[in-house]
Design a protein around this motif. Structure first.
Motif, PDB file in Angstrom:
ATOM      1  N   GLU A  24      35.894  48.539  42.253  1.00  0.00           N
ATOM      2  CA  GLU A  24      36.615  48.148  42.944  1.00  0.00           C
ATOM      3  C   GLU A  24      37.194  46.619  42.285  1.00  0.00           C
ATOM      4  O   GLU A  24      38.219  46.583  41.436  1.00  0.00           O
ATOM      5  N   LYS A  25      35.798  46.073  42.794  1.00  0.00           N
ATOM      6  CA  LYS A  25      35.675  44.864  41.687  1.00  0.00           C
ATOM      7  C   LYS A  25      35.981  45.426  39.850  1.00  0.00           C
ATOM      8  O   LYS A  25      36.740  43.835  39.929  1.00  0.00           O
ATOM      9  N   MET A  26      34.853  45.786  39.454  1.00  0.00           N
ATOM     10  CA  MET A  26      35.340  45.588  38.318  1.00  0.00           C
ATOM     11  C   MET A  26      36.637  46.117  37.555  1.00  0.00           C
ATOM     12  O   MET A  26      37.409  46.108  36.563  1.00  0.00           O
ATOM     13  N   GLU A  27      37.805  47.699  38.014  1.00  0.00           N
ATOM     14  CA  GLU A  27      38.488  47.649  38.321  1.00  0.00           C
ATOM     15  C   GLU A  27      39.145  46.411  38.350  1.00  0.00           C
ATOM     16  O   GLU A  27      40.527  46.308  36.776  1.00  0.00           O
ATOM     17  N   GLU A  28      39.218  45.132  38.644  1.00  0.00           N
ATOM     18  CA  GLU A  28      40.398  44.199  39.357  1.00  0.00           C
ATOM     19  C   GLU A  28      40.178  43.833  38.040  1.00  0.00           C
ATOM     20  O   GLU A  28      41.393  42.769  37.324  1.00  0.00           O
ATOM     21  N   LEU A  29      39.061  43.488  37.465  1.00  0.00           N
ATOM     22  CA  LEU A  29      38.879  42.057  36.316  1.00  0.00           C
ATOM     23  C   LEU A  29      38.204  42.261  35.201  1.00  0.00           C
ATOM     24  O   LEU A  29      39.665  42.121  34.419  1.00  0.00           O
ATOM     25  N   THR A  30      38.782  43.841  34.924  1.00  0.00           N
ATOM     26  CA  THR A  30      38.921  45.167  33.463  1.00  0.00           C
ATOM     27  C   THR A  30      40.030  44.793  33.517  1.00  0.00           C
ATOM     28  O   THR A  30      40.731  44.479  32.319  1.00  0.00           O
ATOM     29  N   LYS A  31      41.806  44.359  34.448  1.00  0.00           N
ATOM     30  CA  LYS A  31      43.151  44.705  33.927  1.00  0.00           C
ATOM     31  C   LYS A  31      43.097  43.405  33.872  1.00  0.00           C
ATOM     32  O   LYS A  31      44.293  43.310  32.767  1.00  0.00           O
ATOM     33  N   ILE A  32      42.463  42.326  34.091  1.00  0.00           N
ATOM     34  CA  ILE A  32      42.370  40.547  34.292  1.00  0.00           C
ATOM     35  C   ILE A  32      42.187  40.898  32.476  1.00  0.00           C
ATOM     36  O   ILE A  32      43.109  40.082  31.838  1.00  0.00           O
ATOM     37  N   ILE A  33      41.349  41.243  32.096  1.00  0.00           N
ATOM     38  CA  ILE A  33      40.802  41.460  31.067  1.00  0.00           C
ATOM     39  C   ILE A  33      42.103  40.861  30.156  1.00  0.00           C
ATOM     40  O   ILE A  33      42.350  40.688  28.687  1.00  0.00           O
ATOM     41  N   GLU A  34      41.818  42.131  30.240  1.00  0.00           N
ATOM     42  CA  GLU A  34      43.682  42.772  29.278  1.00  0.00           C
ATOM     43  C   GLU A  34      44.591  42.343  29.079  1.00  0.00           C
ATOM     44  O   GLU A  34      44.973  41.759  28.361  1.00  0.00           O
ATOM     45  N   VAL A  64      31.016  37.352  38.016  1.00  0.00           N
ATOM     46  CA  VAL A  64      32.294  37.336  37.809  1.00  0.00           C
ATOM     47  C   VAL A  64      33.162  37.858  38.606  1.00  0.00           C
ATOM     48  O   VAL A  64      34.814  37.287  37.786  1.00  0.00           O
ATOM     49  N   LEU A  65      32.401  38.966  38.589  1.00  0.00           N
ATOM     50  CA  LEU A  65      33.373  39.464  39.795  1.00  0.00           C
ATOM     51  C   LEU A  65      34.352  38.174  40.784  1.00  0.00           C
ATOM     52  O   LEU A  65      32.941  37.362  41.170  1.00  0.00           O
ATOM     53  N   ILE A  66      35.616  38.457  41.282  1.00  0.00           N
ATOM     54  CA  ILE A  66      36.118  38.085  42.280  1.00  0.00           C
ATOM     55  C   ILE A  66      35.663  38.416  43.346  1.00  0.00           C
ATOM     56  O   ILE A  66      35.635  39.511  44.268  1.00  0.00           O
TER      57      ILE A  66
END
Length: 261
Positions: free
Chosen positions: A57-67, A8-10
């Motif tokens: 890095e990609k986890m931080e990106e996806l976490t922000k998108i989820i929020e 699921v990471l972009i």
């Protein structure tokens, strides 16, 4: 429900390449009843090299998108590591990531071969305190041809993960029968989606558990779900003594052989 294997990471492997695609995939996971997923991008698979620093890095990106999208799901870090000679040293040095920083390591074999050093490597992993989780063995041709290879690996302490779409029959009836037989014979211990996209490689976890309940019984479903939770929280999985089995390939080969006489 908990999913321990998906992409699921972009823009990191062959999963979603855009925010829109990732959001659609996460919404599909939520519709499947999934509350927690361990993101497992490919590592050492073909051109895909995804060390810890890149995944963070990609986890931080996806976490922000989820929020931002107020999605009711939690994502945790991991890797799907193609078996290679540097696996132990990379885990020890922090280049590679166990599933949610646990003792469990998702290990992928090639679909066409199992290296001759596999037993030594899995032993070395266990000696360092890791539990190998073999990804989708039902899709590995050498194991389909000779399921005793999986039996020997599991008997020595590894566990195995079956793909949800194999169980539902989305990847063919033979894979469905093989997957259910692996679960029934205690050769597979957890189900995961291996989701890549909403259409071609979707989340089918809810459907897979339904098939297992109908074909094998609710007790199998309960253990499989317990094990996914145990892996996420770094607890001990429930494992029964493995039993040997035959696959459709062996049965077909035997029938063909007898037909010669």
């Amino acid at each position: 429900m908990i999913d321990i294997h998906n992409h699921v990471l972009i823009g990191i492997d062959d999963g979603p390449q855009t925010e829109e695609a990732a959001v659609a995939l996460l919404k599909q996971a939520i519709d499947n009843g999934i509350t927690n997923i361990i993101a497992t991008p490919h590592h050492h698979s073909g051109a895909f090299l995804n060390p810890r620093i890149k995944i963070v890095e990609k986890m931080e990106e996806l976490t922000k998108i989820i929020e931002d999208h107020q999605l009711d799901i939690k994502v945790h870090p991991g890797q799907e590591i193609r078996i290679n000679g540097d696996m132990v040293s990379e885990l020890q040095s922090g280049v590679s990531i166990p599933l949610n920083q646990s003792q469990y390591v998702l290990v992928e074999f090639s679909f066409t071969e199992v290296p001759n050093y596999v037993e030594k490597l899995l032993y070395d992993l266990q000696m360092k305190g890791y539990v190998p989780v073999i990804a989708h063995p039902e899709r590995c041709k050498p194991i389909i041809k000779d399921p005793d290879r999986l039996y020997e690996i599991v008997e020595k302490g590894a566990i195995a993960q079956i793909t949800a779409s194999s169980i539902t029959g989305a990847l063919g009836q033979n894979l469905k029968e093989t997957s259910l037989a692996m679960i029934q014979n205690n050769l597979a211990h957890v189900i995961s989606s291996d989701a890549h996209s909403t259409e071609i490689r979707p989340f089918l976890l809810k459907e897979a558990y339904k098939v297992v309940a109908e074909e094998l019984g609710e007790n199998f479903t309960e253990v499989l779900q317990f094990n996914a939770d145990a892996i996420l929280h770094n607890k001990e999985v429930k494992v029964k003594a493995p039993q040997k089995m035959k696959t459709h390939y062996q049965t077909k080969k035997k029938k063909k052989f007898l037909g010669l006489f």
